[in-house]
Scaffold this active site. Structure first.
Site, PDB file in Angstrom:
ATOM      1  N   LEU A   1       0.821  -1.208   0.000  1.00  0.00           N
ATOM      2  CA  LEU A   1       0.000   0.000   0.000  1.00  0.00           C
ATOM      3  C   LEU A   1       0.860   1.265   0.000  1.00  0.00           C
ATOM      4  O   LEU A   1       2.050   1.212   0.356  1.00  0.00           O
ATOM      5  CB  LEU A   1      -0.924  -0.028   1.222  1.00  0.00           C
ATOM      6  CG  LEU A   1      -1.875  -1.243   1.250  1.00  0.00           C
ATOM      7  CD1 LEU A   1      -2.454  -1.444   2.645  1.00  0.00           C
ATOM      8  CD2 LEU A   1      -2.983  -1.075   0.225  1.00  0.00           C
ATOM      9  N   PRO A   2       0.283   2.421  -0.366  1.00  0.00           N
ATOM     10  CA  PRO A   2       1.082   3.632  -0.575  1.00  0.00           C
ATOM     11  C   PRO A   2       1.726   4.259   0.658  1.00  0.00           C
ATOM     12  O   PRO A   2       2.755   4.918   0.544  1.00  0.00           O
ATOM     13  CB  PRO A   2       0.073   4.608  -1.205  1.00  0.00           C
ATOM     14  CG  PRO A   2      -0.990   3.747  -1.777  1.00  0.00           C
ATOM     15  CD  PRO A   2      -1.092   2.585  -0.852  1.00  0.00           C
TER      16      PRO A   2
ATOM     17  N   THR B   1       5.971   0.565   2.436  1.00  0.00           N
ATOM     18  CA  THR B   1       7.006   1.332   3.124  1.00  0.00           C
ATOM     19  C   THR B   1       6.316   2.365   3.999  1.00  0.00           C
ATOM     20  O   THR B   1       5.677   3.295   3.489  1.00  0.00           O
ATOM     21  CB  THR B   1       7.951   2.026   2.124  1.00  0.00           C
ATOM     22  OG1 THR B   1       8.592   1.039   1.315  1.00  0.00           O
ATOM     23  CG2 THR B   1       9.024   2.825   2.869  1.00  0.00           C
TER      24      THR B   1
ATOM     25  N   LYS C   1      14.558  -0.209   5.254  1.00  0.00           N
ATOM     26  CA  LYS C   1      14.094   0.291   3.954  1.00  0.00           C
ATOM     27  C   LYS C   1      14.265   1.801   3.842  1.00  0.00           C
ATOM     28  O   LYS C   1      14.678   2.319   2.788  1.00  0.00           O
ATOM     29  CB  LYS C   1      12.624  -0.092   3.760  1.00  0.00           C
ATOM     30  CG  LYS C   1      11.999   0.458   2.474  1.00  0.00           C
ATOM     31  CD  LYS C   1      12.683  -0.090   1.239  1.00  0.00           C
ATOM     32  CE  LYS C   1      12.146   0.565  -0.043  1.00  0.00           C
ATOM     33  NZ  LYS C   1      10.750   0.234  -0.320  1.00  0.00           N
TER      34      LYS C   1
ATOM     35  N   LYS D   1       7.993  10.742  -0.268  1.00  0.00           N
ATOM     36  CA  LYS D   1       7.326  10.216   0.930  1.00  0.00           C
ATOM     37  C   LYS D   1       8.313   9.449   1.809  1.00  0.00           C
ATOM     38  O   LYS D   1       8.347   9.621   3.032  1.00  0.00           O
ATOM     39  CB  LYS D   1       6.165   9.317   0.512  1.00  0.00           C
ATOM     40  CG  LYS D   1       5.389   8.677   1.664  1.00  0.00           C
ATOM     41  CD  LYS D   1       5.829   7.251   1.973  1.00  0.00           C
ATOM     42  CE  LYS D   1       5.519   6.298   0.851  1.00  0.00           C
ATOM     43  NZ  LYS D   1       5.873   4.886   1.178  1.00  0.00           N
TER      44      LYS D   1
END
Length: 296
Positions: free
Chosen positions: A65-66, A96, A171, A240
């Site tokens: 998911l975003p 992430t 990450k 982001k």
């Protein structure tokens, strides 16, 4: 074979679904976008009506998911996944997000007997489609053998990083370095081009010298040819991730001196409306400031 749930049928989720189906798993997938649902049906996956619907069928669910807010909504919101998943189930969050949210969702899951692992990935849509993603895992190490076969269904190199949230830390650190190198390449190629040195030759030197890096092979073509609209990893997503990295750094009281400078370049590119372009479009900001062009 087991039925695996996949929530999020975007560029990464599509590759995961394809890889899992190719390896013989049954897949039940959910995405609110009708076109994504149609794609999943055409590939042979079952399509769920909601995240809760996925939880009624699968005991292992991969989410892709975003960002943090959407992950939290999918897990805890109305018709959320946690409302129907049985005790003993596993959630492998390949999104992430920030480590704090990952830890909080892990703790809520434990109260329900659900094990959530943060499993962010690297390798992009191409790696997802090929089933060769690099996966960074945070969570209960004692249960790692239980989820490894499912991770191997979507990835190649699997690294256990530590307790819940550790995968996300890895990450964010990884992507920060990628962003810094991308911006540095753009700056160096701009200097070379303006000084009359062919950036392609400069890239060849870097590829053989101590400056060798994989970022050059992945994003170099877009930088060298100015094809920033050919998105490998969107600038919006990198922006982001850099914001989440800076937040994590502040929480650990680590100064973000290098990353803080680079994020301003990404801010500028995003403000110029380049968010949907490849993250390498950050290099165009330096080109414009220098009144120079890398590509010929």
């Amino acid at each position: 074979m087991d039925t695996i749930g996949v929530i999020g049928i975007g560029a990464m989720g599509k590759g995961m679904i394809g890889s899992l189906l190719a390896k013989g798993y049954q897949v039940i997938a959910y995405d609110p976008v009708p076109a994504a649902q149609d794609w999943a049906k055409e590939k042979g996956a079952h399509v769920a009506l909601s995240p809760a619907d996925v939880g009624r069928t699968a005991s292992v669910v991969i989410t892709s998911l975003p960002g943090p807010a959407i992950v939290e909504q999918v897990l805890l919101g109305e018709d959320g996944l946690y409302s129907t998943l049985a005790a003993g189930s596993y959630v492998l969050d390949a999104s992430t997000i920030d480590p704090a949210t990952a830890k909080r969702l892990h703790a809520v899951g434990l109260q329900k007997g659900i094990s959530l692992f943060d499993c962010p990935v690297s390798g992009g849509p191409a790696g997802s489609a090929a089933g060769t993603l690099t996966i960074m895992v945070g969570g209960d190490e004692s249960k790692l053998p239980d989820i490894t076969p499912y991770l191997q269904g979507i990835g190649k190199d699997i690294f256990y990083m530590g307790e819940s949230g550790s995968g996300q830390v890895a990450k964010l650190c990884h992507n920060s370095v990628v962003a810094v190198i991308t911006a540095a390449l753009g700056e160096a190629f701009t200097v070379g081009a303006k000084a009359g040195v062919d950036p392609h030759k400069l890239a060849a030197v870097m590829d053989k010298g101590s400056a060798h890096n994989r970022v050059l092979s992945v994003f170099g073509p877009n930088i060298l040819y100015g094809t920033y609209e050919k998105t490998v990893f969107s600038l919006d997503h990198m922006h982001k991730d850099l914001q989440l990295y800076a937040q994590a750094a502040r929480e650990q009281q680590v100064p973000v001196l290098v990353g803080g400078t680079v994020v301003q370049l990404y801010e500028a590119a995003k403000a110029q409306g380049k968010g949907a372009w490849d993250s390498s479009a950050v290099c165009s900001v330096t080109e414009e400031l220098a009144k120079a062009t890398i590509s010929k």
